[in-house]
Scaffold this motif. Structure first.
Motif, PDB file in Angstrom:
ATOM      1  N   UNK A  73       6.193 -10.923  -1.581  1.00 48.06           N
ATOM      2  CA  UNK A  73       4.969 -10.705  -2.349  1.00 48.06           C
ATOM      3  C   UNK A  73       3.879 -11.671  -1.922  1.00 48.06           C
ATOM      4  N   UNK A  74       4.225 -12.944  -1.724  1.00 46.64           N
ATOM      5  CA  UNK A  74       3.236 -13.919  -1.265  1.00 46.64           C
ATOM      6  C   UNK A  74       2.697 -13.524   0.096  1.00 46.64           C
ATOM      7  N   UNK A  75       3.541 -12.947   0.944  1.00 48.05           N
ATOM      8  CA  UNK A  75       3.083 -12.507   2.265  1.00 48.05           C
ATOM      9  C   UNK A  75       2.050 -11.398   2.156  1.00 48.05           C
ATOM     10  N   UNK A  94     -15.283 -12.888  -6.249  1.00 51.03           N
ATOM     11  CA  UNK A  94     -14.984 -13.595  -5.007  1.00 51.03           C
ATOM     12  C   UNK A  94     -13.536 -13.326  -4.622  1.00 51.03           C
ATOM     13  N   UNK A  95     -13.204 -13.482  -3.338  1.00 49.12           N
ATOM     14  CA  UNK A  95     -11.802 -13.266  -2.925  1.00 49.12           C
ATOM     15  C   UNK A  95     -10.849 -14.198  -3.657  1.00 49.12           C
ATOM     16  N   UNK A  96      -9.679 -13.665  -3.991  1.00 47.15           N
ATOM     17  CA  UNK A  96      -8.624 -14.453  -4.615  1.00 47.15           C
ATOM     18  C   UNK A  96      -7.677 -14.909  -3.510  1.00 47.15           C
ATOM     19  N   UNK A  97      -7.677 -16.208  -3.251  1.00 51.00           N
ATOM     20  CA  UNK A  97      -6.872 -16.784  -2.165  1.00 51.00           C
ATOM     21  C   UNK A  97      -5.636 -17.436  -2.769  1.00 51.00           C
ATOM     22  N   UNK A  98      -4.477 -17.067  -2.243  1.00 44.22           N
ATOM     23  CA  UNK A  98      -3.234 -17.594  -2.771  1.00 44.22           C
ATOM     24  C   UNK A  98      -3.077 -19.062  -2.376  1.00 44.22           C
ATOM     25  N   UNK A  99      -2.618 -19.864  -3.317  1.00 44.43           N
ATOM     26  CA  UNK A  99      -2.346 -21.269  -3.036  1.00 44.43           C
ATOM     27  C   UNK A  99      -3.351 -22.184  -3.702  1.00 44.43           C
TER      28      UNK A  99
END
Length: 212
Positions: free
Chosen positions: A16-18, A190-195
């Protein structure tokens, strides 16, 4: 958690994170979930003020209407835009209707929907519906790992923008405020960036050198 279940959990989490960090080039990733029920409430009129200028105290009293409204939402992490829909119930029919809205919003290409293990998402009728709509593919998060669904974070923003401190007379008002809040949030999406983002660098006003 035994090693076998732990390895399966970690494997699902990694997949999922990928999808967030390295999404397929030919697919659109969406995070879907339901919020609710949002119930209309009616409050009695305020008692007002006493003749000597003191506010009259009254016990909190309100009535709930019989109608319940569920808010369906799908977040597109690539640009942070959201799709929402309201429904009077949370079942397979309403979920399939929302998937139809998702499919119509993107007329071509593959659609990957990250969602939880709710029964309406895995029901026989939903699986049959997906067979007739091969563009949509569901990816289920592990049980007890709702934080992997980015839609949960958007719900927190939506509650503050649309529901906090508000009362609604009927489902029509809930639908109207949902559409208005979604449009306002999409306008500044805005884009949602993981981490976790990197901490800001602090510029030192003075630098000292110590000599021993």
């Amino acid at each position: 958690m035994d090693p076998v279940h732990r390895s399966g959990f970690c494997g699902k989490r990694t997949r999922i994170v990928a999808l967030y960090t390295a999404p397929p080039a030919d697919a659109t990733i969406l995070c879907a979930d339901e919020l609710g029920p949002v119930i209309p409430r009616s409050f009695p009129p305020a008692p007002g003020w006493s003749p000597d200028g003191h506010r009259i105290k009254a016990a909190l009293d309100y009535g709930r209407g019989p109608e319940k409204t569920w808010v369906y939402g799908a977040l597109r992490p690539r640009d942070g835009r959201e799709l929402t829909m309201t429904a009077s119930c949370r079942n397979s029919v309403a979920y399939q209707r929302f998937l139809q809205v998702v499919e119509q919003d993107k007329p071509d290409g593959q659609i990957v929907v990250v969602t939880d293990n709710l029964s309406s998402h895995r029901s026989v009728s939903t699986r049959a519906w997906l067979e007739n709509h091969p563009r949509i593919r569901q990816v289920f998060i592990p049980v007890g790992a709702c934080w992997l669904n980015l839609q949960e974070g958007w719900w927190r923003i939506f509650r503050k923008a649309a529901l906090a401190g508000q009362t609604f007379a009927d489902p029509g008002e809930i639908e109207a405020v949902t559409a208005l809040a979604t449009a306002q949030l999409n306008a500044r999406a805005r884009p949602w960036i993981w981490g976790r983002p990197a901490p800001p660098t602090r510029k030192l006003r003075r630098r000292f050198i110590y000599r021993l």
